[in-house]
Write a protein that holds these residues in place. Structure first.
Motif, mmCIF file in Angstrom:
data_model
loop_
_atom_site.group_PDB
_atom_site.id
_atom_site.type_symbol
_atom_site.label_atom_id
_atom_site.label_comp_id
_atom_site.label_asym_id
_atom_site.label_seq_id
_atom_site.Cartn_x
_atom_site.Cartn_y
_atom_site.Cartn_z
ATOM 1 N N UNK A 1 0.830 -1.217 0.000
ATOM 2 C CA UNK A 1 0.000 0.000 0.000
ATOM 3 C C UNK A 1 0.868 1.272 0.000
ATOM 4 N N UNK A 2 0.218 2.386 -0.294
ATOM 5 C CA UNK A 2 0.923 3.653 -0.347
ATOM 6 C C UNK A 2 1.360 4.086 1.043
ATOM 7 N N UNK A 3 2.455 4.841 1.095
ATOM 8 C CA UNK A 3 3.013 5.298 2.357
ATOM 9 C C UNK A 3 2.314 6.584 2.799
ATOM 10 N N UNK A 4 1.074 6.446 3.269
ATOM 11 C CA UNK A 4 0.283 7.624 3.633
ATOM 12 C C UNK A 4 0.025 7.746 5.127
ATOM 13 N N UNK A 5 0.556 6.813 5.931
ATOM 14 C CA UNK A 5 0.355 6.869 7.374
ATOM 15 C C UNK A 5 -0.945 6.273 7.845
ATOM 16 N N UNK A 6 -1.767 5.803 6.915
ATOM 17 C CA UNK A 6 -3.054 5.234 7.287
ATOM 18 C C UNK A 6 -2.887 3.791 7.793
ATOM 19 N N UNK A 7 -3.651 3.443 8.821
ATOM 20 C CA UNK A 7 -3.653 2.076 9.322
ATOM 21 C C UNK A 7 -4.282 1.149 8.293
ATOM 22 N N UNK A 8 -3.634 0.029 8.044
ATOM 23 C CA UNK A 8 -4.140 -0.941 7.067
ATOM 24 C C UNK A 8 -5.230 -1.787 7.705
ATOM 25 N N UNK A 9 -6.397 -1.808 7.073
ATOM 26 C CA UNK A 9 -7.518 -2.562 7.636
ATOM 27 C C UNK A 9 -7.930 -3.738 6.754
ATOM 28 N N UNK A 10 -7.598 -3.680 5.476
ATOM 29 C CA UNK A 10 -7.982 -4.753 4.549
ATOM 30 C C UNK A 10 -6.768 -5.625 4.271
ATOM 31 N N UNK A 11 -6.720 -6.786 4.915
ATOM 32 C CA UNK A 11 -5.559 -7.663 4.753
ATOM 33 C C UNK A 11 -5.454 -8.227 3.349
ATOM 34 N N UNK A 12 -6.547 -8.237 2.619
ATOM 35 C CA UNK A 12 -6.532 -8.785 1.270
ATOM 36 C C UNK A 12 -6.077 -7.785 0.215
ATOM 37 N N UNK A 13 -5.888 -6.539 0.614
ATOM 38 C CA UNK A 13 -5.418 -5.524 -0.335
ATOM 39 C C UNK A 13 -3.989 -5.849 -0.747
ATOM 40 N N UNK A 14 -3.592 -5.500 -1.981
ATOM 41 C CA UNK A 14 -2.224 -5.785 -2.440
ATOM 42 C C UNK A 14 -1.177 -5.250 -1.467
ATOM 43 N N UNK A 15 -0.237 -6.093 -1.102
ATOM 44 C CA UNK A 15 0.863 -5.708 -0.232
ATOM 45 C C UNK A 15 0.536 -5.640 1.247
ATOM 46 N N UNK A 16 -0.743 -5.679 1.591
ATOM 47 C CA UNK A 16 -1.135 -5.491 2.990
ATOM 48 C C UNK A 16 -0.597 -6.596 3.891
ATOM 49 N N UNK A 17 -0.632 -7.836 3.399
ATOM 50 C CA UNK A 17 -0.209 -8.951 4.234
ATOM 51 C C UNK A 17 1.269 -8.855 4.594
ATOM 52 N N UNK A 18 2.099 -8.321 3.699
ATOM 53 C CA UNK A 18 3.520 -8.149 3.998
ATOM 54 C C UNK A 18 3.710 -7.257 5.218
ATOM 55 N N UNK A 19 2.936 -6.176 5.263
ATOM 56 C CA UNK A 19 3.058 -5.232 6.370
ATOM 57 C C UNK A 19 2.510 -5.843 7.653
ATOM 58 N N UNK A 20 1.315 -6.379 7.580
ATOM 59 C CA UNK A 20 0.668 -6.903 8.781
ATOM 60 C C UNK A 20 1.397 -8.120 9.329
ATOM 61 N N UNK A 21 1.956 -8.946 8.465
ATOM 62 C CA UNK A 21 2.675 -10.135 8.928
ATOM 63 C C UNK A 21 3.961 -9.782 9.656
ATOM 64 N N UNK A 22 4.466 -8.583 9.416
ATOM 65 C CA UNK A 22 5.671 -8.146 10.133
ATOM 66 C C UNK A 22 5.335 -7.585 11.510
ATOM 67 N N UNK A 23 4.036 -7.495 11.821
ATOM 68 C CA UNK A 23 3.613 -6.948 13.103
ATOM 69 C C UNK A 23 3.399 -5.463 13.081
ATOM 70 N N UNK A 24 3.425 -4.860 11.895
ATOM 71 C CA UNK A 24 3.221 -3.417 11.768
ATOM 72 C C UNK A 24 1.858 -3.134 11.150
ATOM 73 N N UNK A 25 1.356 -1.917 11.405
ATOM 74 C CA UNK A 25 0.001 -1.589 10.958
ATOM 75 C C UNK A 25 -0.049 -0.595 9.798
#
Length: 482
Positions: free
Chosen positions: A95-119
């Protein structure tokens, strides 16, 4: 530790010795790669130059979301190989680097971020080395999106990324967050939209961060409009698509006092407008890139989509005007716009191939051949354009080699004795960034030898002059081809 004997300081011509420890995870190239005893070598550095490390405020590392093109590991390795000690990562991550918390794990790239323990992507990149258990041989800052999701509909919310700015007190900030601050705003890849223009300028004014503007917008076309586009049978992009954004944002800088930095400027008309704005005293700066200095749109006939980029390569007259803008000081700094893509993507044809080329590992050589060998500027000025000025844009100071020598030289030495910079004895090495340069050696660009994952460059096979031979960060050598 390696000792460099008889190396010249870039802006004083003083000849010194340098003792520098080898970083534990240093990248070594050439005949000494992996050789036992490298850290005990005494190296004859006669004819070489010690300069502040290069800085690039315009790189794309594709992490998260497109790591098949590049990753933080390979992008940082490419930086060190090119003599860069500091870079600014653009926000068109996925996802874009906009500071927004990721809520949709199915969005492109979201799982990479969330799996690292970051939001969110900012935290993901700030903690990348620790979370992935890797060493990254370059220092990096982050550029936040101007609009949410880089969609151009709504400006980002200051409170979602304010705490990541340098100098903002927050007891929850850890060392990684302090080391990789947000130092600029941009929607790079596209210009700030009319719908968000006022809000983004207000955001830049409130945060006191520069707005780094992709000063070009078009809805159709793939290459520069002109004889080459007609010969190729490809829709053209008029030159005024760049000038329109430059003129618009100069007017907003005049109205608001916001510092606007124009990226990859490529046309004579835009440089004229920027010259006039500077003469007026407006807070505007600009950069250009190695490809706009060394290639015109005629290169499309030779290199095909390897020379397709945005803004597109312009006419030969514009290329010459770009070199003149460097020579007369209109251009404040040089940046690569390092944009990795796969060769399969680049082979899709002019209409479908993505824009951009990689540049970190050959930028100095290409610029040296074009600008120094071409008689436009001196070796010293090229270093300023690739180090001192980019660091200033990012809110940092380039390493002052002479000041470091003055501070660290043993006062008891003989007055006329050669000075020695012993980095093992320096108490505060955090801000040190240096590069060892061969300013005259000729070499051939070989993309297959790059540390980047990508190979999308038109410069493969070029004979260029000037090459970084070692990169020193924080007082240790992180890369060497000595």
């Amino acid at each position: 530790m390696p000792t460099l004997r008889n190396i010249k300081v870039w802006n004083t011509d003083e000849v010194i010795d340098v003792k520098v420890p080898l970083a534990a995870d240093a990248l070594l190239e050439g005949e000494r790669s992996g050789a036992d005893g490298f850290d005990a070598l005494e190296i004859d550095a006669t004819g070489l130059t010690l300069a502040p490390g290069f800085a690039d405020p315009h790189v794309h590392f594709r992490d998260p979301g497109q790591t098949y093109k590049e990753s933080m590991v390979t992008g940082c390795a490419a930086s060190a190989s090119g003599g860069y000690t500091d870079v600014l990562i653009m926000p068109n991550t996925v996802p874009a680097m906009d500071g927004e918390t990721i809520v949709d794990r199915d969005a492109p790239g979201a799982d990479e971020v969330l799996s690292s323990g970051r939001n969110d992507v900012i935290d993901f990149l700030q903690h990348y080395a620790a979370d992935h258990d890797v060493t990254l041989p370059v220092r990096y800052d982050l550029c936040v999106c101007a609009s949410k999701g880089r969609a151009g509909h709504e400006a980002t919310e200051f409170e979602h990324w304010r705490r990541h700015m340098p100098g903002v007190a927050d007891e929850t900030k850890d060392a990684d967050q302090l080391a990789h601050p947000v130092t600029a705003i941009s929607d790079d890849g596209s210009a700030v939209t009319p719908a968000t223009l006022d809000a983004v300028f207000a955001l830049a004014k409130e945060s006191s961060l520069p707005l780094i503007e992709h000063c070009e917008h078009h809805d159709t076309g793939a290459v520069n409009e002109g004889p080459v586009s007609r010969k190729l049978g490809v829709p053209g992009i008029p030159e005024d698509t760049e000038l329109k954004i430059v003129a618009r944002d100069i007017a907003k800088a005049r109205e608001t006092g916001v510092h606007v930095h124009f990226q990859h400027v490529s046309t004579a008309g835009s440089f004229e407008a920027i010259r006039a704005a500077k003469a007026e005293g407006l807070p505007v700066t600009c950069e250009t890139a190695p490809h706009y200095l060394s290639l015109s749109d005629e290169a499309l006939l030779t290199y095909g989509t390897l020379a397709k980029m945005n803004p597109p390569l312009r006419s030969e007259e514009d290329r010459k005007a770009t070199c003149e803008a460097v020579a007369d000081g209109t251009v404040d700094l040089l940046a690569t716009d390092h944009a990795p893509h796969t060769m399969a993507e680049k082979e899709l044809g002019f209409l479908d191939a993505p824009n951009g080329i990689i540049g970190l590992e050959c930028a100095y050589g290409v610029c040296h051949r074009t600008l120094v060998d071409g008689g436009y500027i001196s070796d010293e000025r090229l270093i300023e354009l690739m180090s001192v000025e980019p660091m200033r844009l990012m809110g940092h100071e380039a390493t002052d080699v002479t000041a470091l020598l003055d501070r660290e030289t043993d006062a008891s030495r003989e007055p006329d004795a050669k000075r020695v910079l012993d980095l093992t004895q320096v108490k505060d090495t955090v801000g040190i960034g240096l590069v060892v340069l061969d300013t005259s050696g000729e070499w051939t660009v070989d993309p297959d030898a790059f540390h980047s994952k990508a190979r999308n460059t038109p410069f493969g096979g070029w004979k260029v002059t000037g090459r970084p031979l070692a990169t020193i960060i924080g007082g240790a050598m992180v890369f060497s081809r000595l």
